[in-house]
Enzyme design. Structure first.
Site, PDB file in Angstrom:
ATOM      1  N   ILE A   1      45.181  44.503  39.295  1.00  0.00           N
ATOM      2  CA  ILE A   1      44.276  45.022  40.316  1.00  0.00           C
ATOM      3  C   ILE A   1      44.585  44.422  41.679  1.00  0.00           C
ATOM      4  O   ILE A   1      44.576  45.118  42.698  1.00  0.00           O
ATOM      5  CB  ILE A   1      42.816  44.742  39.911  1.00  0.00           C
TER       6      ILE A   1
ATOM      7  N   ASP B   1      48.177  33.596  44.875  1.00  0.00           N
ATOM      8  CA  ASP B   1      48.128  33.623  43.413  1.00  0.00           C
ATOM      9  C   ASP B   1      48.668  32.318  42.850  1.00  0.00           C
ATOM     10  O   ASP B   1      49.523  31.665  43.467  1.00  0.00           O
ATOM     11  CB  ASP B   1      48.958  34.793  42.881  1.00  0.00           C
TER      12      ASP B   1
ATOM     13  N   ASN C   1      39.393  38.169  44.082  1.00  0.00           N
ATOM     14  CA  ASN C   1      39.763  38.943  42.903  1.00  0.00           C
ATOM     15  C   ASN C   1      40.122  38.096  41.686  1.00  0.00           C
ATOM     16  O   ASN C   1      40.282  38.631  40.601  1.00  0.00           O
ATOM     17  CB  ASN C   1      40.947  39.866  43.268  1.00  0.00           C
TER      18      ASN C   1
ATOM     19  N   SER D   1      32.451  42.847  37.217  1.00  0.00           N
ATOM     20  CA  SER D   1      32.885  43.458  35.961  1.00  0.00           C
ATOM     21  C   SER D   1      31.712  44.196  35.372  1.00  0.00           C
ATOM     22  O   SER D   1      30.551  43.848  35.607  1.00  0.00           O
ATOM     23  CB  SER D   1      33.373  42.391  34.973  1.00  0.00           C
TER      24      SER D   1
ATOM     25  N   TYR E   1      31.842  34.650  30.604  1.00  0.00           N
ATOM     26  CA  TYR E   1      32.473  35.646  31.478  1.00  0.00           C
ATOM     27  C   TYR E   1      31.428  36.614  32.027  1.00  0.00           C
ATOM     28  O   TYR E   1      31.335  36.840  33.240  1.00  0.00           O
ATOM     29  CB  TYR E   1      33.550  36.411  30.717  1.00  0.00           C
TER      30      TYR E   1
ATOM     31  N   THR F   1      45.972  47.775  33.283  1.00  0.00           N
ATOM     32  CA  THR F   1      46.940  46.937  33.990  1.00  0.00           C
ATOM     33  C   THR F   1      48.115  46.687  33.056  1.00  0.00           C
ATOM     34  O   THR F   1      48.022  46.914  31.841  1.00  0.00           O
ATOM     35  CB  THR F   1      46.304  45.596  34.373  1.00  0.00           C
TER      36      THR F   1
END
Length: 270
Positions: free
Chosen positions: A18, A37, A90, A145, A158, A193
């Site tokens: 994403i 990242d 993200n 989410s 989560y 993904t």
């Protein structure tokens, strides 16, 4: 082209999936993009690919569980491009082996997911907002989410962390709206993904597809296009919202189909 022309975006977790889609589409639409990242080689490769397509991007390292690393990513963005007007928080983690039900879950995993999935959103926003105020406004976008909108038998940490992201999004929107800073979220369902395609067997994908209102799964670009919209001035009167991009997976009562099948079978019998 040009929907986010002149904007400067920091995309965390931008080396794949994403984040990569969002960074690529933002650059295609005119933004200067910093891709941050933990996989720094992947971030740099993504930036090089954007440059080959005529966009402007740079890749850097980010440890989303480390406050100083998050601050450094924001500072780098401002130093390299002069400002920051778009922040896409993200980064997110999940662990099906340790993130179980309330009684059996690993409490260290709870702390880790809250730190990475939630606190990183707080810190990224905390460090970016003063720069956005100086710039005259900006757009913060947070990856939530669908797990933040429903309960489940597993992934307690989560889902809880993502529910908190949804409400943190509202708090940021309320507190900094008068500074022309908007804050919205995007809540993906199952997105195909590369990692999902690699790790999820077809039988599991079929289970998810059974409950989608649409006859197909989502792709990373479906989220990326939503991010571009939220980053652009097209969404200038939208704030505090979390857009659910999940193919209608959670829209229907899951028991109705089985009830209908049961009623049909009873009719056939008698």
């Amino acid at each position: 082209m040009g929907r986010v022309e002149g904007k400067v975006a920091l995309v965390t977790g931008g080396a794949s999936g994403i984040g990569l889609s969002s960074a690529t589409l933002l650059a295609k639409e005119g933004a200067k993009v910093v891709i941050a990242d933990f996989n720094v080689d992947g971030a740099k490769e993504a930036a090089e690919n954007i440059k080959k397509q005529g966009g402007e991007a740079v890749g850097i390292f980010l440890d989303a569980g480390n406050e100083e690393s998050i601050k450094a990513a924001v500072d780098f963005t401002v130093e390299h491009y002069g400002t920051i007007t778009v922040l896409f928080n993200n980064v997110g983690l999940t662990n099906l082996r340790k993130d179980l039900d309330i009684v059996n879950m690993d409490l260290d995993e709870w702390d880790r997911l809250m730190d990475v999935n939630l606190k990183s959103v707080l810190l990224g926003s905390r460090f970016a907002i003063p720069h956005m105020i100086k710039a005259g406004g900006g757009s913060i976008i947070n990856t939530a989410s669908m797990a933040g909108f429903a309960g489940d038998s597993l992934r307690t940490a989560y889902g809880s962390s993502k529910a908190a992201v949804v409400n943190l999004t509202r708090y940021i929107a309320v507190q900094y709206g008068k500074d022309k800073i908007r804050c919205n979220g995007v809540a993906p369902g199952l997105i195909l993904t590369p990692a999902a395609k690699k790790n999820m067997p077809q039988a599991m994908l079929d289970i998810f597809a059974k409950f989608n209102a649409l006859p197909y799964h989502g792709e990373a670009d479906d989220i990326g296009h939503t991010v571009v919209f939220l980053a652009s001035d097209e969404s200038k009167f939208i704030t505090g919202q979390t857009i659910q991009v999940e193919g209608g997976h959670y829209m229907a009562n899951p028991s109705i189909t089985d009830v209908e099948n049961y009623m049909f079978s009873m009719k056939q019998q008698g």
